[in-house]
Design an enzyme around this catalytic site. Structure first.
Site, short mmCIF file in Angstrom:
data_model
loop_
_atom_site.label_atom_id
_atom_site.label_comp_id
_atom_site.label_asym_id
_atom_site.label_seq_id
_atom_site.Cartn_x
_atom_site.Cartn_y
_atom_site.Cartn_z
N CYS A 2 0.83 -1.20 0.00
CA CYS A 2 0.00 0.00 0.00
C CYS A 2 0.87 1.26 0.00
O CYS A 2 2.05 1.22 0.30
CB CYS A 2 -0.89 0.01 1.23
N ARG A 27 2.84 0.36 -7.02
CA ARG A 27 2.93 -0.60 -5.94
C ARG A 27 1.84 -1.66 -6.03
O ARG A 27 1.95 -2.72 -5.42
CB ARG A 27 2.80 0.12 -4.59
N TRP A 74 -3.92 -2.31 -0.82
CA TRP A 74 -3.86 -3.66 -1.41
C TRP A 74 -4.46 -4.59 -0.36
O TRP A 74 -3.94 -4.72 0.74
CB TRP A 74 -2.41 -4.02 -1.72
N ASN A 98 -0.28 0.93 6.46
CA ASN A 98 0.37 -0.11 5.68
C ASN A 98 0.83 -1.19 6.64
O ASN A 98 1.32 -0.89 7.73
CB ASN A 98 1.61 0.43 4.94
N GLY A 99 0.73 -2.45 6.24
CA GLY A 99 1.20 -3.53 7.09
C GLY A 99 0.06 -4.43 7.52
O GLY A 99 -0.97 -4.54 6.86
N GLU A 479 11.98 -17.98 -14.00
CA GLU A 479 11.67 -16.55 -14.10
C GLU A 479 10.78 -16.26 -15.30
O GLU A 479 9.85 -15.45 -15.21
CB GLU A 479 12.98 -15.74 -14.19
N LYS A 483 7.08 -14.54 -15.10
CA LYS A 483 6.70 -13.32 -15.83
C LYS A 483 5.41 -13.54 -16.62
O LYS A 483 4.53 -12.69 -16.64
CB LYS A 483 7.82 -12.90 -16.79
N GLU A 486 2.46 -13.69 -14.23
CA GLU A 486 2.17 -12.42 -13.57
C GLU A 486 1.34 -11.49 -14.43
O GLU A 486 0.41 -10.85 -13.94
CB GLU A 486 3.48 -11.70 -13.22
N HIS A 502 10.40 -36.68 -15.64
CA HIS A 502 10.03 -37.20 -14.32
C HIS A 502 8.66 -36.68 -13.86
O HIS A 502 8.41 -36.56 -12.67
CB HIS A 502 11.11 -36.83 -13.29
N LYS A 602 3.80 -4.38 -5.73
CA LYS A 602 5.21 -4.27 -6.11
C LYS A 602 6.12 -4.84 -5.02
O LYS A 602 7.08 -5.53 -5.30
CB LYS A 602 5.56 -2.80 -6.36
#
Length: 607
Positions: A2, A27, A74, A98-99, A479, A483, A486, A502, A602
């Protein structure tokens, strides 16, 4: 994560508060709100969804006043609705948070039993009631905050405006960042320097447990015990220009194309070209005495750490453990004396990683931090600070921060190898030469943007995509899959090429594209063998390799992407580019929100 901004100003603040929220949109958020103090009342406006909805609400019902707070939320506790949006208010005060308040249920039960009424499902609202209860009983705002803070367990950054004291704000932090900004007859609070960039360059960072009273005259900071403290006022260097898209369609696209420049900037901090050597910042310990490295990170930073594990063990012959930060402390890891604990983070504020850092510090480990924000909590608590120079990264999906992390980790691997006597002078010069070639190789990789864009429509219809790689290209496969997930919302998984048979091979059919990262070299033939297994089952292959690799194995692929021929050391940096571009262009074809993908933030400042 946030975003918070607060202003004690000389002029109307609502528009400037909204402008501050705009600078923090990167963010990630799902609701927003502002509250001002005006005419003995608190004027609060909130809206679900994007910031444009709050702007419409303010146009319909303005929020006058020269003192105010604002927030992008958020969602953690409670759905992303207008009623759960911040600021949360009582008759006496409003606050943004925030938190996460871990003991909010117990606090809420006690407050409810005392007759307090709640209007939201959030953990944050309990803080408003705790402080308001004290104010209503006659306490000053300062005493009310001082009494409430010790009751909170968890992480928080708070900004509070009071109805009966309309010329001040109170801020507090524990586990979530908060900065104070100093202007001409105005004072500010913000989640970071970027939020305050157009307002002031003069800032100070609150330490863990600090709380602050800000007025037009300045700031009075107190520590966790209530003692007055002074913090250095620094020049932030943050600029509103840094968060402009320019001629690019999205911030993510801009940041992908900035990589040659920012990687060069980062490498300049770690390479002495005059004698072709790798140098690190001054430190108070001997790297040659390090017996083991423990790497801890989250998300994309974790994948950078996986690449570093290959490098540290190959070049420095140094044993490496690596773990995701959210799991690290809970498995009670064995931390041997003489160990180096290495933490990788773009923001330097990621809650899980910061908690793991403090766990390792308490266990006597030497702490090194690779971070893009040199004033962050992790940076300030490190024994060895290894900054990247990526600049602000606005797109939620990390791109340039990742390659800059890899640049620092490659330099660190070489330096460890030299210090441990595993790399002679000629080998060090060769490594430096390869690192200095990285920016031009990144440019060469970016030159294939148009052809990647042209083949993105082949991937966009897929429901599932597999990424394969061997050696240091295996973390790049992870990665690449991350991406794509996301920003395009396509299910994707990365695997070590040899692991495909496997289990994952059961997924292969003509509807599953398989992205193969395979630079020519010692592992190429084995990867080609895995490709043949895919092809035999009808899988459609996109091969990313250099000209030599494409000539040998490119025939019959759904598509190929040519990369420059590079040294294995810098291949992970270069091969990051095509997987970033592929994800970006597929997301564009699908029409998703590239810079602010759904449900993502973010930086995650709650566990």
């Amino acid at each position: 994560m946030c975003g918070i901004i607060g202003i004690v100003g000389k002029e109307e603040v609502a528009d400037r508060l909204v402008d501050g929220l705009r600078r923090m949109e990167y963010r990630g958020y799902d609701s927003a709100g502002v509250c001002t103090a005006f005419g003995g009342e608190l004027v609060r406006r909130r809206a679900q969804g994007k910031l444009v909805n709050l702007v419409r609400e303010l146009a319909r019902a303005p929020a006058p006043g020269t003192v105010g707070i604002a927030h992008t939320r958020w969602a953690t506790h409670g759905a992303p609705t207008a009623s759960n949006a911040h600021p949360h208010a009582t008759a006496e005060l409003a606050l943004v948070h925030n938190g996460i308040i871990e003991n909010f249920r117990q606090l809420k039960e006690a407050l409810t039993a005392r007759g307090r009424t709640f209007e939201s499902d959030t953990d944050s609202e309990v803080v408003a009631h705790l402080i308001s209860e004290q104010v209503e009983a006659g306490a000053s705002p300062e005493d009310a905050v001082k009494a409430a803070l010790p009751q909170l367990r968890g992480a928080f950054a708070l900004a509070i405006v009071f109805r009966s004291h309309p010329d001040m704000l109170i801020g507090a932090r524990l586990g979530s960042p908060l900065v104070v900004g100093y202007g001409d007859g105005e004072t500010y609070l913000g989640s970071d320097a970027l939020a305050l960039a157009p307002l002031t360059q003069k800032i100070s960072y609150l330490d863990e447990g600090d709380w602050v009273v800000i007025t037009r005259e300045g700031a009075q900071i107190r520590d966790i015990d209530g003692n007055p403290v002074k913090h250095e006022i620094t020049t932030s260097g943050a600029s509103a220009v840094q968060i402009e898209k320019g001629n690019y369609r999205h911030f993510m696209q801009k940041e992908i194309f900035e990589q040659p420049t920012v990687v060069a900037q980062t490498l300049r901090s770690y390479i002495r070209q005059v004698d072709q050597s790798v140098a690190l910042p001054q430190m108070d310990f001997d790297l040659s005495k390090i017996s083991r490295v423990t790497i801890v990170a989250c998300g994309t930073s974790y994948y950078a750490g996986l690449v570093a594990k290959y490098w540290f063990e190959q070049f420095a012959r140094l044993p490496v453990d690596i773990d995701v930060a959210s799991e690290f402390r809970y498995r009670d890891p064995v931390l041997e004396p003489g160990g180096l604990a290495l933490f990788i983070s773009q923001s330097g504020e990621t809650a899980d990683t910061l908690a793991a850092l403090r766990h390792c510090k308490a266990a006597g480990q030497t702490i090194a931090v690779v971070v893009n924000v040199p004033t962050s909590s992790m940076a300030r608590e490190a024994d060895l600070l290894l900054p990247t120079h990526a600049g602000p990264e606005i797109g939620v999906a990390s791109t340039k921060a990742f390659t800059c992390q890899l640049a620092v980790l490659a330099a660190l691997a070489a330096h460890l190898a030299v210090k441990r006597g595993r790399m002679d002078r000629a080998e060090e010069c060769d490594v430096v030469e390869q690192l200095l070639e990285t920016p031009s190789s990144l440019n060469a990789a970016l030159s294939h943007d148009d052809e990647i864009a042209a083949m993105a429509h082949l991937i966009a219809p897929a429901r599932d995509v597999l990424y394969l790689g061997r050696g240091p290209d295996y973390p790049l496969a992870l990665e690449g899959a991350l991406k794509l997930k996301e920003i395009s919302y396509i299910h994707a998984e990365g695997y070590a090429s040899g692991e495909m048979k496997h289990g994952p091979i059961a997924l292969i059919d003509e509807a599953v594209p398989v992205i193969v990262l395979a630079p020519s070299g010692p592992l190429f033939e084995k990867t080609v063998s895995n490709m043949q297994e895919v092809r035999a089952r009808g899988g459609k292959i996109v091969l990313i390799s250099d000209a030599e690799g494409l000539a040998e194995a490119g025939e019959g692929c759904l598509a190929t992407i040519e990369m420059p021929k590079v040294h294995p050391l810098i291949a992970p940096l270069v091969y990051a580019v095509p997987v970033q571009l592929l994800a970006y262009h597929v997301a564009c074809v699908k029409g998703t929100d590239v810079d602010q993908p759904r449900n993502l933030a973010k930086s995650v400042t709650v566990e």
